[in-house]
Scaffold this motif. Sequence first.
Motif, PDB file in Angstrom:
ATOM      1  N   ALA A  15       0.828  -1.205   0.000  1.00  0.00           N
ATOM      2  CA  ALA A  15       0.000   0.000   0.000  1.00  0.00           C
ATOM      3  C   ALA A  15       0.863   1.256   0.000  1.00  0.00           C
ATOM      4  CB  ALA A  15      -0.922  -0.011   1.221  1.00  0.00           C
ATOM      5  N   VAL A  16       1.936   1.250   0.787  1.00  0.00           N
ATOM      6  CA  VAL A  16       2.832   2.412   0.845  1.00  0.00           C
ATOM      7  C   VAL A  16       3.510   2.625  -0.503  1.00  0.00           C
ATOM      8  CG1 VAL A  16       4.941   3.305   1.894  1.00  0.00           C
ATOM      9  CG2 VAL A  16       3.202   2.228   3.326  1.00  0.00           C
ATOM     10  N   ALA A  17       3.981   1.530  -1.122  1.00  0.00           N
ATOM     11  CA  ALA A  17       4.650   1.649  -2.422  1.00  0.00           C
ATOM     12  C   ALA A  17       3.710   2.218  -3.471  1.00  0.00           C
ATOM     13  CB  ALA A  17       5.176   0.282  -2.867  1.00  0.00           C
ATOM     14  N   TYR A  18       2.453   1.781  -3.455  1.00  0.00           N
ATOM     15  CA  TYR A  18       1.509   2.283  -4.453  1.00  0.00           C
ATOM     16  C   TYR A  18       1.197   3.755  -4.216  1.00  0.00           C
ATOM     17  CZ  TYR A  18      -2.594   2.896  -7.335  1.00  0.00           C
ATOM     18  OH  TYR A  18      -3.480   3.374  -8.260  1.00  0.00           O
ATOM     19  N   VAL A  19       1.033   4.145  -2.952  1.00  0.00           N
ATOM     20  CA  VAL A  19       0.728   5.550  -2.651  1.00  0.00           C
ATOM     21  C   VAL A  19       1.876   6.455  -3.099  1.00  0.00           C
ATOM     22  CG1 VAL A  19       0.398   7.202  -0.771  1.00  0.00           C
ATOM     23  CG2 VAL A  19      -0.871   5.056  -0.775  1.00  0.00           C
ATOM     24  N   LEU A  20       3.115   6.029  -2.835  1.00  0.00           N
ATOM     25  CA  LEU A  20       4.275   6.851  -3.188  1.00  0.00           C
ATOM     26  C   LEU A  20       4.488   6.938  -4.697  1.00  0.00           C
ATOM     27  CD1 LEU A  20       6.851   5.724  -0.456  1.00  0.00           C
ATOM     28  CD2 LEU A  20       5.470   7.806  -0.502  1.00  0.00           C
ATOM     29  N   LEU A  21       4.176   5.854  -5.417  1.00  0.00           N
ATOM     30  CA  LEU A  21       4.447   5.817  -6.849  1.00  0.00           C
ATOM     31  C   LEU A  21       3.182   5.884  -7.689  1.00  0.00           C
ATOM     32  CD1 LEU A  21       7.189   3.015  -6.893  1.00  0.00           C
ATOM     33  CD2 LEU A  21       7.537   5.488  -6.985  1.00  0.00           C
ATOM     34  N   GLN A  22       2.066   6.252  -7.068  1.00  0.00           N
ATOM     35  CA  GLN A  22       0.782   6.212  -7.760  1.00  0.00           C
ATOM     36  C   GLN A  22       0.771   7.074  -9.019  1.00  0.00           C
ATOM     37  OE1 GLN A  22      -3.090   6.526  -5.546  1.00  0.00           O
ATOM     38  NE2 GLN A  22      -3.148   8.540  -6.497  1.00  0.00           N
ATOM     39  N   ARG A  23       1.295   8.289  -8.915  1.00  0.00           N
ATOM     40  CA  ARG A  23       1.274   9.208 -10.060  1.00  0.00           C
ATOM     41  C   ARG A  23       2.063   8.633 -11.230  1.00  0.00           C
ATOM     42  NH1 ARG A  23       4.739  13.373 -11.350  1.00  0.00           N
ATOM     43  NH2 ARG A  23       5.798  13.121  -9.350  1.00  0.00           N
ATOM     44  N   HIS A  24       3.244   8.097 -10.934  1.00  0.00           N
ATOM     45  CA  HIS A  24       4.068   7.515 -11.986  1.00  0.00           C
ATOM     46  C   HIS A  24       3.441   6.232 -12.524  1.00  0.00           C
ATOM     47  CE1 HIS A  24       7.217  10.402 -11.267  1.00  0.00           C
ATOM     48  NE2 HIS A  24       7.295  10.050 -10.002  1.00  0.00           N
ATOM     49  N   PHE A  25       2.790   5.474 -11.645  1.00  0.00           N
ATOM     50  CA  PHE A  25       2.173   4.218 -12.077  1.00  0.00           C
ATOM     51  C   PHE A  25       1.058   4.475 -13.085  1.00  0.00           C
ATOM     52  CE2 PHE A  25      -1.103   0.919 -11.443  1.00  0.00           C
ATOM     53  CZ  PHE A  25      -0.369  -0.197 -11.831  1.00  0.00           C
ATOM     54  N   VAL A  26       0.184   5.418 -12.777  1.00  0.00           N
ATOM     55  CA  VAL A  26      -0.906   5.740 -13.686  1.00  0.00           C
ATOM     56  C   VAL A  26      -0.370   6.274 -15.014  1.00  0.00           C
ATOM     57  CG1 VAL A  26      -2.931   7.226 -14.039  1.00  0.00           C
ATOM     58  CG2 VAL A  26      -2.516   6.190 -11.799  1.00  0.00           C
ATOM     59  N   ALA A  27       0.658   7.138 -14.935  1.00  0.00           N
ATOM     60  CA  ALA A  27       1.268   7.656 -16.155  1.00  0.00           C
ATOM     61  C   ALA A  27       1.922   6.542 -16.968  1.00  0.00           C
ATOM     62  CB  ALA A  27       2.299   8.725 -15.809  1.00  0.00           C
ATOM     63  N   GLY A  28       2.498   5.572 -16.286  1.00  0.00           N
ATOM     64  CA  GLY A  28       3.191   4.491 -16.970  1.00  0.00           C
ATOM     65  C   GLY A  28       2.249   3.584 -17.724  1.00  0.00           C
ATOM     66  N   ILE A  29       1.101   3.252 -17.130  1.00  0.00           N
ATOM     67  CA  ILE A  29       0.189   2.318 -17.806  1.00  0.00           C
ATOM     68  C   ILE A  29      -0.607   2.991 -18.894  1.00  0.00           C
ATOM     69  CG2 ILE A  29      -0.023   0.818 -15.792  1.00  0.00           C
ATOM     70  CD1 ILE A  29      -2.645   2.126 -15.123  1.00  0.00           C
ATOM     71  N   THR A  30      -0.609   4.322 -18.947  1.00  0.00           N
ATOM     72  CA  THR A  30      -1.333   5.041 -20.003  1.00  0.00           C
ATOM     73  C   THR A  30      -0.401   5.605 -21.072  1.00  0.00           C
ATOM     74  OG1 THR A  30      -1.292   7.097 -18.734  1.00  0.00           O
ATOM     75  CG2 THR A  30      -3.205   5.671 -18.454  1.00  0.00           C
ATOM     76  N   ALA A  31       0.905   5.585 -20.808  1.00  0.00           N
ATOM     77  CA  ALA A  31       1.834   6.235 -21.721  1.00  0.00           C
ATOM     78  C   ALA A  31       1.831   5.595 -23.107  1.00  0.00           C
ATOM     79  CB  ALA A  31       3.254   6.217 -21.147  1.00  0.00           C
ATOM     80  N   GLY A  32       1.791   4.273 -23.133  1.00  0.00           N
ATOM     81  CA  GLY A  32       1.832   3.592 -24.413  1.00  0.00           C
ATOM     82  C   GLY A  32       0.630   3.876 -25.299  1.00  0.00           C
ATOM     83  N   ALA A  33      -0.487   4.305 -24.685  1.00  0.00           N
ATOM     84  CA  ALA A  33      -1.693   4.535 -25.457  1.00  0.00           C
ATOM     85  C   ALA A  33      -1.690   5.884 -26.156  1.00  0.00           C
ATOM     86  CB  ALA A  33      -2.921   4.450 -24.540  1.00  0.00           C
ATOM     87  N   VAL A  34      -0.813   6.783 -25.717  1.00  0.00           N
ATOM     88  CA  VAL A  34      -0.826   8.118 -26.288  1.00  0.00           C
ATOM     89  C   VAL A  34       0.384   8.391 -27.172  1.00  0.00           C
ATOM     90  CG1 VAL A  34      -2.141   9.040 -24.376  1.00  0.00           C
ATOM     91  CG2 VAL A  34       0.341   9.111 -24.263  1.00  0.00           C
ATOM     92  N   LYS A  35       1.251   7.385 -27.292  1.00  0.00           N
ATOM     93  CA  LYS A  35       2.435   7.556 -28.142  1.00  0.00           C
ATOM     94  C   LYS A  35       2.212   6.804 -29.445  1.00  0.00           C
ATOM     95  CE  LYS A  35       5.860   8.347 -24.539  1.00  0.00           C
ATOM     96  NZ  LYS A  35       6.374   9.610 -25.019  1.00  0.00           N
ATOM     97  N   GLY A  36       2.562   7.427 -30.527  1.00  0.00           N
ATOM     98  CA  GLY A  36       2.360   6.764 -31.805  1.00  0.00           C
ATOM     99  C   GLY A  36       3.646   6.181 -32.346  1.00  0.00           C
TER     100      GLY A  36
END
Length: 271
Positions: free
Chosen positions: A250-271
């Motif tokens: 839970a602590v790891a997810y809270v600390l890295l949440q912003r990067h995690f969400v950006a990471g799983i969506t990054a591939g969808a917005v890059k061509g």
Amino acid sequence: MRVNPARGLVLTIYALLIVVPVVVVVFGSFKTTEELFASPFAPPDSFSLVNYGTVLGDQNLDQAFANSVVVTLTSVVLTLALGSLAAYGIARIPGWKGWVIFGFLVLGMSVPAQANMIPQYVLFNELGLLDSRIGLVLINVVVGLPVSVFILGGFMKTLPREAYEASSIDGAGPLRTYWSIVMPMSRPSVAATAIFLFVIQWNELLYPLLFISSDAKKTIPLALLDFQGEFLTDYPLLFTGVVIASVPMAVAYVLLQRHFVAGITAGAVKG
């Protein structure tokens, strides 16, 4: 904004399926066995820390917790280091050759762990790595590498080639380009991969069960089995151990949440 009633109902049921067990486990960690079976969903009469003291003291879960921290963090760091280097190398190979190597490396994800158990046990026995933290780290790295290469390789292939070319013009070598250009640009993907690997390796039970035999080397998932007997299970202590084991995730997810969400969506917005 209009809300679809059917979607709202499905999401509500899904949320309850997740929240209710979590509430039962957290509340149960503060109860006695009699209180738990009498009212499993109700809050405890008093938030006593007796179970936590018993688990961390008498049950030696603190040693298992320390083992899990050392094994998991070491495994994640080594897996990310090797996986990111492999992904960077693949991303620099143009054309179909890079995709062939990429496919070969991620092919390990399709092999069931159970299919390798006997040869892995024999190999580790020959190398003297049974009942050791080093053995657990090595097997975690080997198993986690295909996942790491799959996530990071897919992302690094979307990075603009102009970044590599500009780095070469400035006189940077491959390793300098990897460290100063590629890794900063891949930070969201690295964070997403780190969380994914952390959750998998922190909860790993199969390999500790296969390779670890002494109490001093047990990890948390393996130590939690001690609360389950053949005829009786101490659920309050088991729930307490589960709560303690869940805190780092839970602590790891809270600390890295912003990067995690950006990471799983990054591939969808890059061509």
